[in-house]
Scaffold this active site. Sequence first.
Site, PDB file in Angstrom:
ATOM      1  N   ASP A 205       7.867 -49.014  48.366  1.00  0.00           N
ATOM      2  CA  ASP A 205       9.295 -48.886  48.039  1.00  0.00           C
ATOM      3  C   ASP A 205      10.183 -49.602  49.053  1.00  0.00           C
ATOM      4  O   ASP A 205      11.399 -49.609  48.920  1.00  0.00           O
ATOM      5  CB  ASP A 205       9.673 -47.392  47.972  1.00  0.00           C
ATOM      6  CG  ASP A 205      11.080 -47.167  47.442  1.00  0.00           C
ATOM      7  OD1 ASP A 205      11.442 -47.782  46.424  1.00  0.00           O
ATOM      8  OD2 ASP A 205      11.828 -46.367  48.056  1.00  0.00           O
ATOM      9  N   SER A 229      16.823 -47.027  43.934  1.00  0.00           N
ATOM     10  CA  SER A 229      15.632 -47.003  43.088  1.00  0.00           C
ATOM     11  C   SER A 229      15.822 -45.971  41.986  1.00  0.00           C
ATOM     12  O   SER A 229      16.269 -44.849  42.242  1.00  0.00           O
ATOM     13  CB  SER A 229      14.393 -46.641  43.918  1.00  0.00           C
ATOM     14  OG  SER A 229      14.193 -47.566  44.968  1.00  0.00           O
ATOM     15  N   GLN A 279       8.961 -51.207  39.392  1.00  0.00           N
ATOM     16  CA  GLN A 279      10.122 -50.410  39.785  1.00  0.00           C
ATOM     17  C   GLN A 279      11.386 -50.982  39.157  1.00  0.00           C
ATOM     18  O   GLN A 279      11.536 -52.202  39.055  1.00  0.00           O
ATOM     19  CB  GLN A 279      10.281 -50.389  41.313  1.00  0.00           C
ATOM     20  CG  GLN A 279      11.412 -49.486  41.801  1.00  0.00           C
ATOM     21  CD  GLN A 279      11.485 -49.432  43.322  1.00  0.00           C
ATOM     22  OE1 GLN A 279      11.895 -50.386  43.959  1.00  0.00           O
ATOM     23  NE2 GLN A 279      11.065 -48.308  43.887  1.00  0.00           N
TER      24      GLN A 279
END
Length: 288
Positions: A205, A229, A279
């Site tokens: 991430d 995110s 993502q």
Amino acid sequence: MTNPAERLVDLLDLEKIEENIFRGRSPQERLQRVFGGQVAGQALVAAGRTTDGQRPVHSLHAYFLRPGRPGVPIVYQVERVRDGRSFTTRRVVAVQEGRTIFNLTASFHLPEPGFEHQLPMPSVPDPDQLPKLPDELRTHLGTLPEPLERMARRQPFDIRYVERLRWTAEEIEGAEPRSAVWMRAVGPLGDDPLVHTCAVTYASDMMLLDAVRVPVEPLWGPRGFDMASLDHAMWFHRPFRADEWFLYQQESPIATGARGLARGQIYDREGRLLVSVMQEGLFRKVGN
């Protein structure tokens, strides 16, 4: 003093407070919200601690629902959805101050033989030929601003960008939405495979959404967009160690409607595909 790799292992060592309920630390940082990779990594630890340890995780799917507050513990509630002959499924809800901030579903698979193929790893320079990220920043900036210097001291991963960082609008002109970095933990992480899996979940991430920004603004200049995110998915293909070099190749197939989609592939130095990542992020102009 504890090094950043040891701090990462400690961060992933959750406290069991009840059957299927765990508590994770959230360090007090000078950030607006808890780093999403931390929450994802801790949630996966909680899920893994309720299995028999014989089935590695093969996939996870997660949503970031609310920003977490730094310095406030996070409680992870695990639901044992399925314990089958080959697959185990767990659902995890992360709660902070009585509010759900994140949820994750993870699937674990008993290893078994089967046919194999993969697309080849891109040809890139070896990490030993590339500068460490703090050194590259110092080359351009001289003395690092205090927030960047603090980040460099506390960063649990050695990060080396495959391509030279771009600092100006002229440098990003015509750039494709792609990025790639070599990474490894800055110190040993022990021998628990779940810790290595969760460490890579943490790292996944860190800069995946950079690929969305590459054609729009310099990655290390003033940021013109607020980013968050929205969701995160990973597929784990082979065993690996997060304290050995891995290449994180990233690209963004589309950005539209204030959202950008990014996908990543993680390879070891031998070119084996270890992990696939997807993502979606929210991108809003600063001030909107």
